[in-house]
Design an enzyme around this catalytic site. Structure first.
Site, PDB file in Angstrom:
ATOM      1  N   HIS A 144       0.849  -1.212   0.000  1.00 13.42           N
ATOM      2  CA  HIS A 144       0.000   0.000   0.000  1.00 13.42           C
ATOM      3  C   HIS A 144       0.873   1.246   0.000  1.00 13.42           C
ATOM      4  O   HIS A 144       1.012   1.886   1.034  1.00 13.42           O
ATOM      5  CB  HIS A 144      -0.906   0.006   1.224  1.00 13.42           C
ATOM      6  CG  HIS A 144      -2.112   0.881   1.084  1.00 13.42           C
ATOM      7  ND1 HIS A 144      -2.136   2.191   1.489  1.00 13.42           N
ATOM      8  CD2 HIS A 144      -3.340   0.632   0.588  1.00 13.42           C
ATOM      9  CE1 HIS A 144      -3.332   2.700   1.276  1.00 13.42           C
ATOM     10  NE2 HIS A 144      -4.083   1.778   0.726  1.00 13.42           N
ATOM     11  N   PHE A 145       1.430   1.673  -0.980  1.00 14.32           N
ATOM     12  CA  PHE A 145       1.523   1.171  -2.329  1.00 14.32           C
ATOM     13  C   PHE A 145       2.996   1.056  -2.669  1.00 14.32           C
ATOM     14  O   PHE A 145       3.759   1.932  -2.263  1.00 14.32           O
ATOM     15  CB  PHE A 145       0.847   2.128  -3.311  1.00 14.32           C
ATOM     16  CG  PHE A 145      -0.648   2.240  -3.097  1.00 14.32           C
ATOM     17  CD1 PHE A 145      -1.503   1.284  -3.618  1.00 14.32           C
ATOM     18  CD2 PHE A 145      -1.185   3.283  -2.371  1.00 14.32           C
ATOM     19  CE1 PHE A 145      -2.880   1.393  -3.444  1.00 14.32           C
ATOM     20  CE2 PHE A 145      -2.550   3.394  -2.194  1.00 14.32           C
ATOM     21  CZ  PHE A 145      -3.406   2.442  -2.725  1.00 14.32           C
TER      22      PHE A 145
END
Length: 171
Positions: free
Chosen positions: A77-78
């Site tokens: 993420h991410f």
């Protein structure tokens, strides 16, 4: 959703020290991570509060979450642009609220869980290296089993997220 807290599991709020004449006691206003673990059932990787820096019995608590790159959610993420998921910011606010709840007198023992989240807004991104300051104020308790809190998460004095958290006691 996740568990908010177990109520009255260990009552950490005791007189910190008595003064010279033994007539008054001092209320505990800060909690270390070890003391938080005595109050909340959460553990790594889901304990999202590093310390409580201010506590007003029955009203509010202010906690700190140090956001580090080593946290497992940042792997996905991410990739290339690490952002703390909003749901984890909300969970961190709820855990600070759990500290308030565990110290409430006359609340039956049990487990509090989320039953609603209202008016949540995310105002800025939270990234590794940030320090979240989480302020959660108790708004109301109904029938000694339903509660409502207002939470705010800030980074460097700027609002990152805010919203209302509702919870219920499950037997």
């Amino acid at each position: 959703m996740s568990t908010l807290t177990q109520v009255n599991s260990t009552n950490v709020v005791t007189s910190e020290e008595e003064n010279q004449d033994n007539s008054t006691t001092e209320i505990k206003t800060t909690f270390s991570v070890e003391e938080i673990q005595q109050l909340l059932p959460h553990r790594y990787p889901f304990l999202l509060v590093d310390k409580i820096i201010d506590y007003v019995p029955g009203k509010l608590a202010v906690g700190v979450k140090n956001v580090t790159f080593n946290e497992p959610h940042f792997q996905g993420h991410f990739p290339g642009r690490s952002l703390m998921p909003g749901v984890l910011i909300v969970e961190a606010m709820a855990q600070v609220g759990g500290v308030v709840m565990t110290q409430m007198p006359d609340i039956p023992k049990g487990l509090f869980v989320f039953v609603g989240i209202d008016k949540v807004r995310f105002r800025r991104q939270v990234v590794p290296g940030d320090q979240l300051i989480l302020t959660v104020e108790l708004l109301s308790i109904k029938q000694r089993r339903f509660g409502k809190m207002q939470g705010r998460a800030e980074v460097d004095g700027k609002l990152a997220a805010e919203g209302e958290l509702m919870f219920s006691l499950v037997s």
